[in-house]
Design a protein around this motif. Sequence first.
Motif, mmCIF file in Angstrom:
data_model
loop_
_atom_site.group_PDB
_atom_site.id
_atom_site.type_symbol
_atom_site.label_atom_id
_atom_site.label_comp_id
_atom_site.label_asym_id
_atom_site.label_seq_id
_atom_site.Cartn_x
_atom_site.Cartn_y
_atom_site.Cartn_z
ATOM 1 N N VAL A 1 0.850 -1.202 0.000
ATOM 2 C CA VAL A 1 0.000 0.000 0.000
ATOM 3 C C VAL A 1 0.881 1.247 0.000
ATOM 4 N N ALA A 2 1.928 1.226 0.823
ATOM 5 C CA ALA A 2 2.831 2.375 0.903
ATOM 6 C C ALA A 2 3.498 2.641 -0.449
ATOM 7 N N ALA A 3 3.898 1.563 -1.129
ATOM 8 C CA ALA A 3 4.560 1.715 -2.428
ATOM 9 C C ALA A 3 3.597 2.300 -3.459
ATOM 10 N N LEU A 4 2.345 1.833 -3.401
ATOM 11 C CA LEU A 4 1.340 2.301 -4.353
ATOM 12 C C LEU A 4 1.054 3.799 -4.164
ATOM 13 N N CYS A 5 1.041 4.235 -2.896
ATOM 14 C CA CYS A 5 0.694 5.634 -2.596
ATOM 15 C C CYS A 5 1.901 6.563 -2.603
ATOM 16 N N HIS A 6 3.090 6.008 -2.669
ATOM 17 C CA HIS A 6 4.309 6.795 -2.491
ATOM 18 C C HIS A 6 4.386 7.962 -3.465
ATOM 19 N N GLY A 7 4.627 9.134 -2.914
ATOM 20 C CA GLY A 7 4.896 10.303 -3.744
ATOM 21 C C GLY A 7 3.674 10.923 -4.379
ATOM 22 N N ARG A 8 2.469 10.495 -4.004
ATOM 23 C CA ARG A 8 1.295 11.126 -4.603
ATOM 24 C C ARG A 8 0.262 11.485 -3.535
ATOM 25 N N SER A 9 -0.459 12.574 -3.773
ATOM 26 C CA SER A 9 -1.429 13.036 -2.783
ATOM 27 C C SER A 9 -2.814 13.193 -3.406
ATOM 28 N N ASP A 10 -3.025 12.542 -4.555
ATOM 29 C CA ASP A 10 -4.320 12.638 -5.231
ATOM 30 C C ASP A 10 -5.251 11.468 -4.908
ATOM 31 N N ILE A 11 -4.744 10.460 -4.205
ATOM 32 C CA ILE A 11 -5.549 9.270 -3.923
ATOM 33 C C ILE A 11 -6.416 9.511 -2.692
ATOM 34 N N GLY A 12 -7.717 9.179 -2.812
ATOM 35 C CA GLY A 12 -8.626 9.387 -1.680
ATOM 36 C C GLY A 12 -9.115 8.102 -1.052
ATOM 37 N N ALA A 13 -8.950 6.974 -1.772
ATOM 38 C CA ALA A 13 -9.472 5.708 -1.253
ATOM 39 C C ALA A 13 -8.551 4.566 -1.682
ATOM 40 N N VAL A 14 -8.228 3.710 -0.733
ATOM 41 C CA VAL A 14 -7.436 2.514 -1.032
ATOM 42 C C VAL A 14 -8.179 1.313 -0.449
ATOM 43 N N VAL A 15 -8.534 0.365 -1.305
ATOM 44 C CA VAL A 15 -9.165 -0.874 -0.846
ATOM 45 C C VAL A 15 -8.190 -2.009 -1.082
ATOM 46 N N THR A 16 -8.017 -2.861 -0.064
ATOM 47 C CA THR A 16 -7.158 -4.042 -0.247
ATOM 48 C C THR A 16 -7.981 -5.302 -0.018
ATOM 49 N N PHE A 17 -7.695 -6.316 -0.790
ATOM 50 C CA PHE A 17 -8.253 -7.644 -0.553
ATOM 51 C C PHE A 17 -7.094 -8.611 -0.403
ATOM 52 N N SER A 18 -7.120 -9.412 0.674
ATOM 53 C CA SER A 18 -6.133 -10.475 0.839
ATOM 54 C C SER A 18 -6.860 -11.806 0.847
ATOM 55 N N GLY A 19 -6.355 -12.765 0.077
ATOM 56 C CA GLY A 19 -6.874 -14.133 0.115
ATOM 57 C C GLY A 19 -5.871 -14.988 0.857
ATOM 58 N N LEU A 20 -6.349 -15.741 1.863
ATOM 59 C CA LEU A 20 -5.472 -16.567 2.690
ATOM 60 C C LEU A 20 -5.830 -18.042 2.540
ATOM 61 N N CYS A 21 -4.893 -18.886 2.905
ATOM 62 C CA CYS A 21 -5.123 -20.334 2.892
ATOM 63 C C CYS A 21 -5.812 -20.736 4.198
ATOM 64 N N ARG A 22 -6.993 -21.368 4.081
ATOM 65 C CA ARG A 22 -7.729 -21.856 5.271
ATOM 66 C C ARG A 22 -7.220 -23.234 5.683
ATOM 67 N N ASP A 23 -7.406 -23.577 6.969
ATOM 68 C CA ASP A 23 -6.960 -24.921 7.397
ATOM 69 C C ASP A 23 -8.047 -25.989 7.243
ATOM 70 N N GLU A 24 -9.245 -25.590 6.825
ATOM 71 C CA GLU A 24 -10.366 -26.535 6.647
ATOM 72 C C GLU A 24 -10.538 -27.388 7.894
ATOM 73 N N ALA A 25 -10.677 -26.724 9.043
ATOM 74 C CA ALA A 25 -10.895 -27.381 10.349
ATOM 75 C C ALA A 25 -9.795 -28.382 10.682
ATOM 76 N N GLY A 26 -8.571 -28.056 10.282
ATOM 77 C CA GLY A 26 -7.436 -28.905 10.645
ATOM 78 C C GLY A 26 -7.113 -29.996 9.639
ATOM 79 N N ALA A 27 -7.960 -30.152 8.607
ATOM 80 C CA ALA A 27 -7.761 -31.245 7.648
ATOM 81 C C ALA A 27 -6.696 -30.934 6.597
#
Lengths: 86, 156
Positions: free
Chosen positions: B20-46
């Motif tokens: 996020v910092a790299a994306l915003c670096h050096g600019r002040s025109d951005i008003g909104a930043v949305v991030t999505f992270s996808g993670l690996c689930r453990d499927e209840a330990g299986a």
Amino acid sequence: MSTVNLVYFSWVRERIGKGEEALDLPADVVTIADLLAHLKTLGEEYESALEHESVIRAAINQEHVGHGEPIAGAREIALFPPMTGG
Amino acid sequence: MTASVTVRVQREDFDLAAEVAALCHGRSDIGAVVTFSGLCRDEAGALAALELEHYPGMAETEISRICREAVTRFGLQAATAIHRFGRIAPGENIVLVIAASPHRQAAFDGANFVMDFLKTSAPFWKKEHHADGSVGEWLSAKDADDAARDRWSRER
């Protein structure tokens, strides 16, 4: 005859037993659908991998294409199952 | 300022805050930043791990194409997408999407759009490795993912 590089992924790769190969294709192999039909004549492993043809996805030169797409000029053709990334 | 698109396909983990910092670096025109992270689930330990296979070259090309489409469609100022491959354990990151725009709705929509198309057209495949040591199946594509992608063509 023309030679094309084929690449396979996921269970298509596992069932065929290799990730890539260069194949000489007969002149009557014009489209992706023709290629799938031709590959299925090459052995049980291909028959097993390509059994359900409609689910197999294809890319020519790393761009998605449908089964009716002509393969003329293709350097690389990829065959793989529906994608499950993300 | 022209929109910047950053796409990486890599084995190693990523740092959300640093991206996020790299994306915003050096600019002040951005008003909104949305991030999505996808993670690996453990499927209840299986689940011991997911193995992610990808099509080198096409994976980067396809994600870049999707990001550029999102930039055009939603007027994003910047977009970043990072997708990992290789063996990924439960709790680890798989994918990151960042969308930036002047106002929030475009950023929310842009990140959502990129993920919906990434899931159905970026060449990645997941295989399960079970906690009992056995190798599981390749995951099947879900109809729900196709439906999520297709709603974007109905909305406009």
